[in-house]
Design a protein around this motif. Structure first.
Motif, short mmCIF file in Angstrom:
data_model
loop_
_atom_site.label_atom_id
_atom_site.label_comp_id
_atom_site.label_asym_id
_atom_site.label_seq_id
_atom_site.Cartn_x
_atom_site.Cartn_y
_atom_site.Cartn_z
N GLY A 70 -24.19 7.61 -14.41
CA GLY A 70 -24.57 6.30 -14.90
C GLY A 70 -24.94 6.33 -16.38
N SER A 71 -24.80 5.18 -17.03
CA SER A 71 -25.10 5.12 -18.46
C SER A 71 -25.70 3.77 -18.83
CB SER A 71 -23.83 5.36 -19.29
OG SER A 71 -22.87 4.35 -19.03
N ALA A 72 -26.44 3.80 -19.93
CA ALA A 72 -27.01 2.57 -20.50
C ALA A 72 -26.94 2.66 -22.01
CB ALA A 72 -28.46 2.39 -20.05
N PHE A 73 -26.32 1.68 -22.62
CA PHE A 73 -26.35 1.53 -24.07
C PHE A 73 -27.45 0.53 -24.39
CE2 PHE A 73 -22.30 3.39 -23.35
CZ PHE A 73 -21.90 3.99 -24.54
N VAL A 74 -28.30 0.88 -25.34
CA VAL A 74 -29.50 0.08 -25.62
C VAL A 74 -29.55 -0.26 -27.11
CG1 VAL A 74 -32.01 -0.03 -25.41
CG2 VAL A 74 -30.70 1.39 -23.82
N ARG A 75 -29.86 -1.53 -27.39
CA ARG A 75 -30.10 -1.93 -28.77
C ARG A 75 -31.34 -2.81 -28.82
NH1 ARG A 75 -26.24 -5.19 -33.13
NH2 ARG A 75 -27.14 -4.23 -34.99
N TYR A 76 -32.20 -2.52 -29.78
CA TYR A 76 -33.43 -3.29 -29.93
C TYR A 76 -33.21 -4.47 -30.86
CZ TYR A 76 -35.92 0.34 -27.47
OH TYR A 76 -36.34 1.21 -26.49
N ARG A 77 -33.66 -5.63 -30.42
CA ARG A 77 -33.64 -6.82 -31.27
C ARG A 77 -34.79 -6.77 -32.26
NH1 ARG A 77 -33.35 -11.20 -26.35
NH2 ARG A 77 -31.46 -10.40 -25.32
N PRO A 78 -34.75 -7.57 -33.31
CA PRO A 78 -35.87 -7.57 -34.28
C PRO A 78 -37.22 -7.90 -33.66
CG PRO A 78 -33.94 -8.62 -35.24
CD PRO A 78 -33.60 -8.37 -33.79
N ASP A 79 -37.23 -8.67 -32.55
CA ASP A 79 -38.51 -9.04 -31.92
C ASP A 79 -39.00 -7.98 -30.92
OD1 ASP A 79 -36.80 -9.36 -29.77
OD2 ASP A 79 -37.24 -11.47 -29.43
N GLY A 80 -38.27 -6.86 -30.80
CA GLY A 80 -38.68 -5.79 -29.91
C GLY A 80 -38.08 -5.86 -28.52
N GLN A 81 -37.44 -6.98 -28.17
CA GLN A 81 -36.73 -7.06 -26.90
C GLN A 81 -35.47 -6.19 -26.96
OE1 GLN A 81 -38.00 -8.85 -24.14
NE2 GLN A 81 -39.76 -8.85 -25.54
N ARG A 82 -34.85 -5.95 -25.80
CA ARG A 82 -33.72 -5.03 -25.75
C ARG A 82 -32.50 -5.69 -25.14
NH1 ARG A 82 -36.73 -0.37 -22.48
NH2 ARG A 82 -37.68 -2.24 -21.61
N ASP A 83 -31.34 -5.31 -25.63
CA ASP A 83 -30.06 -5.64 -25.01
C ASP A 83 -29.49 -4.37 -24.41
OD1 ASP A 83 -29.92 -8.40 -25.68
OD2 ASP A 83 -29.31 -7.88 -27.72
N PHE A 84 -28.95 -4.49 -23.19
CA PHE A 84 -28.39 -3.34 -22.48
C PHE A 84 -26.94 -3.59 -22.11
CE2 PHE A 84 -32.92 -3.12 -21.45
CZ PHE A 84 -33.20 -1.76 -21.56
N VAL A 85 -26.16 -2.52 -22.12
CA VAL A 85 -24.86 -2.49 -21.45
C VAL A 85 -24.94 -1.34 -20.45
CG1 VAL A 85 -22.39 -2.16 -21.64
CG2 VAL A 85 -23.61 -3.45 -23.40
N PHE A 86 -24.99 -1.68 -19.17
CA PHE A 86 -25.16 -0.68 -18.11
C PHE A 86 -23.82 -0.34 -17.47
CE2 PHE A 86 -29.53 -2.48 -17.83
CZ PHE A 86 -30.25 -1.30 -17.91
N ASN A 87 -23.69 0.91 -17.02
CA ASN A 87 -22.69 1.26 -16.01
C ASN A 87 -23.43 2.01 -14.92
OD1 ASN A 87 -20.45 1.80 -14.47
ND2 ASN A 87 -19.93 3.64 -15.62
N LEU A 88 -23.90 1.26 -13.93
CA LEU A 88 -24.59 1.84 -12.78
C LEU A 88 -23.83 1.57 -11.49
CD1 LEU A 88 -28.33 1.04 -13.58
CD2 LEU A 88 -27.10 3.17 -13.96
N ALA A 89 -23.38 0.33 -11.31
CA ALA A 89 -22.73 -0.05 -10.06
C ALA A 89 -21.46 0.74 -9.81
CB ALA A 89 -22.43 -1.55 -10.07
#
Length: 324
Positions: free
Chosen positions: A98-117
């Motif tokens: 499994g993998s997760a690509f993570v990017r932090y927004r300027p406000d500290g929240q996160r965007d993810f692209v997962f491959n788990l399923a």
């Protein structure tokens, strides 16, 4: 209910996803343009929790699955290096880790692209090896993410009564992400874990949700009266507080650190608290180590790169001040 079962009874067991994390080095929204990335880092909430357990010297074991690839070997190598038993981690020949690509927004929240399923992360279940491990485990820790994984819940459902029957204990970190609540199976499983756990490790509104009341003080009273032995409430920049029946609350202030990567802080907090208590440390000392573990982890990029040994946490505590 009682907590903790001593570490001598058998290892702390956790069940769930193992993955790699790849992190964008620039803040922004999403992954719709080329950008610099770093990683892969070993990850997954159960793996982070167990890494911290093992580094502190507690007996630790993990049930999960990785692919037969470099990402899977990366995770296995790290877990073994940190003292975690990996014999119940499967290696799937057909599906990738499994993998997760993570990017932090300027406000500290996160965007993810997962491959788990479509990965190996959930391709495990109840096996003879898992049964043997459960029959010698002294503690079961359950992550909220496992409530949405049919394979993880199958193991938890069968492991929990076995561990408690031999005098073991159970902890539960709800980690109720909003996307989990779309699954109709989540809330009944959540309610069962609240009813079964000896130690609850909530954050924010998870405390009130666990008790089914809106007032925090009433929630604490209801949970303790209902059978939870300890509540370790994570309070972010305000630190953390432990509540027990017939004992005054114990509070630890948060350490003042520069946050580099907040992923894994709560998992390290939980891993440190459970391990310290199972090793016989009193609540106040265990809570200080837990807060230090969470704080130290955010100072490193990568979800478990800052998890500390006892010597490393001692040095961190001695050198780091508390938030004002």
């Amino acid at each position: 209910m009682s907590f903790p079962a001593p570490d001598s009874l058998g290892p702390t067991l956790c069940v769930g996803e193992i993955l790699v994390e790849i992190v964008a080095t620039t803040p922004g929204c999403g992954f719709r343009a080329p950008q610099p990335l770093i990683g892969p880092y070993p990850s997954g909430a159960p793996a982070i929790f167990m890494s911290q357990c093992g580094r502190l010297g507690g007996a630790a074991a993990l049930v999960g699955c990785v692919g037969d690839d470099d990402f899977g070997q990366l995770n296995l190598d790290r877990l073994r290096q940190d003292g975690v038993e990996t014999g119940a981690i499967g290696i799937d020949p057909d599906y990738p880790t499994g993998s997760a690509f993570v990017r932090y927004r300027p406000d500290g929240q996160r965007d993810f692209v997962f491959n788990l399923a479509k990965s190996a992360a959930a391709r495990f279940g109840w096996t003879a090896g898992t049964e043997a491990l459960c029959d010698r485990a002294g503690h079961l820790h359950v992550m909220g993410t496992a409530l949405a994984m049919a394979s993880a819940w199958e193991v938890i459902d069968r492991a929990l009564p076995r561990i408690k029957a031999r005098g073991g204990s159970v902890s539960f970190d709800p980690n109720l992400r909003k996307e989990l609540l779309r699954d109709p199976d989540i809330l009944p499983r959540f309610a069962r874990m609240v009813a079964e756990c000896d130690l609850l490790l909530p954050s924010g509104a998870e405390l009130q949700q666990a008790a089914g009341v809106e007032d925090a003080e009433a929630a604490i009273a209801a949970l303790l009266q209902g059978g939870v032995a300890e509540i370790a409430l994570k309070q972010g920049e305000a630190g953390a507080t432990v509540y027990r029946r017939d004992a005054p609350p114990v509070h630890s202030r948060a350490f003042a650190v520069e946050e580099i990567d907040p992923t894994g802080a709560g998992d390290c907090f939980g891993g440190a608290y459970v391990t310290c208590r199972r090793l016989g440390l009193p609540v106040a000392e265990a809570l200080t180590y837990a807060c230090a573990a969470g704080a130290r982890n955010v100072t490193r990029r990568g979800p478990m790169e800052g998890a500390g040994t006892r010597a490393e946490l001692d040095a961190f505590i001695a050198a780091t001040g508390y938030r004002a």
